[in-house]
Enzyme design. Structure first.
Site, mmCIF file in Angstrom:
data_model
loop_
_atom_site.group_PDB
_atom_site.id
_atom_site.type_symbol
_atom_site.label_atom_id
_atom_site.label_comp_id
_atom_site.label_asym_id
_atom_site.label_seq_id
_atom_site.Cartn_x
_atom_site.Cartn_y
_atom_site.Cartn_z
ATOM 1 N N ARG A 231 35.765 23.362 11.099
ATOM 2 C CA ARG A 231 35.745 23.079 9.665
ATOM 3 C C ARG A 231 36.439 21.739 9.451
ATOM 4 O O ARG A 231 37.406 21.401 10.129
ATOM 5 C CB ARG A 231 36.496 24.180 8.892
ATOM 6 C CG ARG A 231 35.701 25.492 8.771
ATOM 7 C CD ARG A 231 34.566 25.351 7.789
ATOM 8 N NE ARG A 231 33.870 26.614 7.535
ATOM 9 C CZ ARG A 231 32.823 27.047 8.224
ATOM 10 N NH1 ARG A 231 32.355 26.332 9.227
ATOM 11 N NH2 ARG A 231 32.238 28.188 7.911
ATOM 12 N N GLU A 260 32.376 17.959 2.338
ATOM 13 C CA GLU A 260 30.926 17.970 2.553
ATOM 14 C C GLU A 260 30.164 18.165 1.236
ATOM 15 O O GLU A 260 30.638 18.915 0.373
ATOM 16 C CB GLU A 260 30.565 19.110 3.529
ATOM 17 C CG GLU A 260 31.090 18.908 4.927
ATOM 18 C CD GLU A 260 30.860 20.111 5.822
ATOM 19 O OE1 GLU A 260 30.063 20.993 5.455
ATOM 20 O OE2 GLU A 260 31.499 20.180 6.871
ATOM 21 N N HIS A 278 26.819 18.997 9.621
ATOM 22 C CA HIS A 278 27.117 20.436 9.706
ATOM 23 C C HIS A 278 25.893 21.194 10.197
ATOM 24 O O HIS A 278 25.394 22.108 9.543
ATOM 25 C CB HIS A 278 27.581 20.974 8.351
ATOM 26 C CG HIS A 278 28.341 22.265 8.482
ATOM 27 N ND1 HIS A 278 29.345 22.644 7.622
ATOM 28 C CD2 HIS A 278 28.244 23.257 9.380
ATOM 29 C CE1 HIS A 278 29.828 23.831 7.992
ATOM 30 N NE2 HIS A 278 29.167 24.221 9.052
HETATM 31 C C1 8YV Z 1 27.063 27.804 8.029
HETATM 32 C C2 8YV Z 1 28.827 27.690 9.640
HETATM 33 O O1 8YV Z 1 27.325 29.127 7.831
HETATM 34 O O2 8YV Z 1 28.539 29.755 10.702
HETATM 35 C C3 8YV Z 1 29.313 29.024 10.058
HETATM 36 O O3 8YV Z 1 30.492 29.296 9.772
HETATM 37 O O4 8YV Z 1 29.582 26.807 9.455
HETATM 38 C C4 8YV Z 1 27.385 27.450 9.441
HETATM 39 O O5 8YV Z 1 26.632 28.161 10.382
HETATM 40 C C5 8YV Z 1 25.657 27.463 7.702
HETATM 41 O O6 8YV Z 1 25.756 26.672 6.599
HETATM 42 C C6 8YV Z 1 24.762 28.654 7.462
HETATM 43 O O7 8YV Z 1 25.151 29.296 6.290
#
Ligand code: 8YV
Length: 315
Positions: A231, A260, A278
């Protein structure tokens, strides 16, 4: 109005997830932001919320949903879900671990290679005709280098497995020591001092905010590379930009950012970075698997069955 359970989507969901949800649920797509009046009218009957790994599901939103029974996150991270608030109302939160381990680990390896061998820069070098003026400057080797993993969870261990195939030595720091054949460091400065690549794959949230700060970057050093696939909040982005500008570190490859989808112009202007939007889990196959698992959690709840993947705090 249907008699199917009403589910609020708090982020723009992929079409294949929307289609699957609409067969069994009344899907209210981001109504809380698109139509406040309609949302106020529907809120008393909303029984579930679904969103992605970066979706905000805070106490305030939950307080507006008196009939809320569960939160299903299509993502492994859920650092913007107020799990404590959900638990106070005995509302389970689920996520989608494991189905994306390989995907994120593959991207981490790809980012390591890209930043060390300067692959995006090499592509531009050819496209812009610079090769006609001479060879590209030499890059740095990844195979056999020293890898440090910050957060040796399921994805971290998938990264380690890949790095071993590249002949890399592997060290790590984590909340607890793991039963693995890799060197454990009690803190991230110690780890950064002893590696060439520092790959960050911890959960997000308050507990890891700015874990990678100026002190860690200095420890990583002028031949070190930072890779972040966790993150954006885990890295002090302003400190990283300064470290990249003044040569405190050799380079960085980032798939996540503090704000973001906005990325600071100073970061985007740098030549010693690789930046991706991302896309850690961003393949057709993996996003379908995540959507299926997020759906399966919703379906299990409403069928009165055990939830496949509740978050650790809700087990
Ligand atoms: C997001 C992510 O979830 O899995 C995670 O924590 O950071 C990504 O895979 C993606 O935007 C799908 O919702």
């Amino acid at each position: 109005r249907s008699d199917k359970p009403a589910v609020l989507a708090v982020m723009k969901l992929p079409p294949f997830y929307v289609e699957r949800l609409q067969r069994d649920f009344e899907l209210l797509d981001r109504l809380h932001v698109t139509d406040p009046a309609a949302f106020s009218k529907a809120a008393p009957r909303i029984r579930a919320v679904t969103g992605g790994g970066e979706s905000l599901v805070d106490r305030e939103l939950m307080a507006r949903l008196p009939a809320l029974e569960m939160v299903s996150i299509m993502g492994v991270g859920y650092d913007k879900v107020d799990v404590a608030a959900a638990k106070e109302r005995r509302i389970p939160v689920t996520h989608t671990p494991d189905v994306l381990n390989d995907e994120v680990a593959d991207l981490a390896i790809g980012l390591m290679l890209s930043v060390a061998r300067r692959l995006p820069q090499a592509d531009r070098f050819v496209r812009e005709g610079q090769w006609e003026q001479g060879a590209m400057p030499l890059a740095r080797k990844m195979s056999g280098a020293r890898l440090g993993i910050v957060g040796l969870g399921r994805i971290g261990q998938a990264i380690a497995k890949r790095a071993q195939a590249f002949g890399m030595s592997i060290a790590y720091t984590s909340r607890s020591r793991k039963d693995v054949p890799h060197d454990f460091h009690a803190d991230v400065v110690s780890l950064a001092s002893n590696v060439d690549f520092l790959v960050v794959i911890t959960p997000g949230g308050a507990g890891t905010r700015h874990l990678i700060d100026a002190k860690v970057l200095k420890a990583l050093g002028p031949q070190g590379y930072l890779v972040n696939v966790s993150r954006g909040t885990v890295v002090d982005e302003a400190a990283l930009i300064r470290a990249l500008q003044d040569g405190t570190v050799a380079g960085a490859a980032l798939d996540v950012f503090e704000d973001e989808p906005r990325v600071p112009p100073a970061l985007r202007a740098l030549d010693n970075v690789v930046l991706t939007p991302h896309i850690g889990s961003g393949t057709v196959q993996t996003r379908h698997a995540m959507a299926q698992l997020a759906f399966d959690n919703l379906a299990a709840h409403f069928a009165g069955r055990a939830l496949p993947t509740p978050v650790p705090e809700c087990r």
